[in-house]
Design a protein around this motif. Structure first.
Motif: not given
Length: 343
Positions: A239, A243, A247
């Motif tokens: 995860r 992320q 980003s």
């Protein structure tokens, strides 16, 4: 010998029972070490009978004490005489049981595991009454249950505290194979949770095949807990990677052709000369770290950038000075500033 029921007397009872077992084993040893003598002397036959009567009498005394103090009785080893009387019958029971189990077409690896551990148990030099009772009760329960599949047999072994090392390895391998067949981590974690719930629904057993090893319910539950924690950590890590990738895509970074130390010194130069506000320094360096990259560093650490602005090496200052001089020269050339004097 005097037998009592207090904690102290129970220790004495156990000690006295062991003495009786040792006496019986000594007599039994004489009986068989001197067996060649019995054949040569006519009087030896009656002496042999005396030895055998002594062994039977000691066995009766141990049994009587067992009714008075069953807890101590279950912990002491069987006498060698008693084992010799029982072992053949128990071996026949085990052999018959394994034959029936083999015919039920149970998983071969699990069958051989059980076969090996039962025969290793019978080969022990010392066997307590509790251990002998355990084996007999386990075999009876499996026979009564008419086992037809691997899971059913594994559950019975679990319920009876069958804590052999091989059984733990067999269980863990079986579970790992089930997990490998599931492609996603959520599905694997669900299998672990379902298995934990299933084991929690089975009653635990105080009995253990090997008293010196940890109980099997504790071993399996600990294994499942660690497995769930490991899979959850992998899931969280994946995860975090996703992320970070998101980003990266959402934040465009402008490349500046300086090293990180040179870039940090340039920012400090702006601050020191009043070109950037000397406030909220942490946020300022976070902004530059988030929106800029260098040819060697895609992701700049804000903390590192800030630290390098004050911890400056001479070579870094010298290199930045060279860049600044080149910038001044460019201004002079393009805007005729070489001979300009401020009035």
């Amino acid at each position: 010998m005097v037998f009592g029921r207090t904690k102290l007397s129970r220790r004495c009872n156990l000690s006295q029972l062991r003495k009786l077992v040792n006496i019986s084993n000594t007599i039994y040893g004489y009986l068989f070490r001197l067996s060649p003598v019995w054949k040569r002397k006519a009087s030896s036959s009656s002496l042999r009978k005396v030895y055998l009567h002594l062994l039977v009498y000691i066995e009766k005394i141990i049994n009587i004490i067992g009714h008075i103090e069953p807890q101590a009785y279950s912990k002491i080893p069987l006498t060698r005489y008693r084992i010799s009387c029982m072992k053949m019958r128990v071996k026949e029971t085990v052999s018959r049981f394994l034959h029936i189990l083999y015919q039920s077409q149970i998983d071969q690896e699990l069958y051989h595991l059980l076969e090996r551990d039962l025969y290793l148990f019978l080969a022990n030099r010392e066997i307590t009454r509790a251990e002998m009772d355990y084996i007999i009760n386990l075999i009876k329960h499996i026979e009564i249950s008419s086992v037809t599949d691997k899971t059913q047999l594994m559950d019975i072994l679990y319920l009876h505290g069958f804590n052999a090392k091989d059984f733990f390895y067999f269980y863990s391998n079986e579970l790992n194979n089930r997990l490998k067949a599931v492609p996603n981590l959520h599905g694997q974690i669900q299998i672990i949770i379902d298995e934990q719930d299933r084991l929690n629904g089975l009653p635990g057993s105080k009995a253990r095949m090997f008293p010196y090893l940890a109980p099997i319910d504790g071993q399996l539950k600990n294994f499942l807990s660690k497995k769930e924690r490991h899979l959850t950590e992998i899931l969280n890590l994946r995860r975090a990677v996703i992320q970070d990738e998101q980003s990266m895509k959402s934040t465009s970074r402008q490349k500046i052709f300086l090293s990180v130390p040179q870039f940090s010194l340039l920012i400090r130069l702006f601050i020191e000369k009043g070109l950037l506000a000397n406030e909220n320094i942490g946020e300022l360096f976070t902004f530059f770290a988030t929106h800029f990259s260098t040819p060697q560093t895609q992701f700049i650490s804000a903390d590192s950038l800030r630290k390098k602005s004050t911890d400056v090496e001479f070579a870094t200052a010298q290199k930045l000075k060279g860049h600044l001089i080149e910038m001044l020269n460019w201004l002079n050339e393009n805007y005729n500033l070489s001979n300009y004097k401020k009035s």
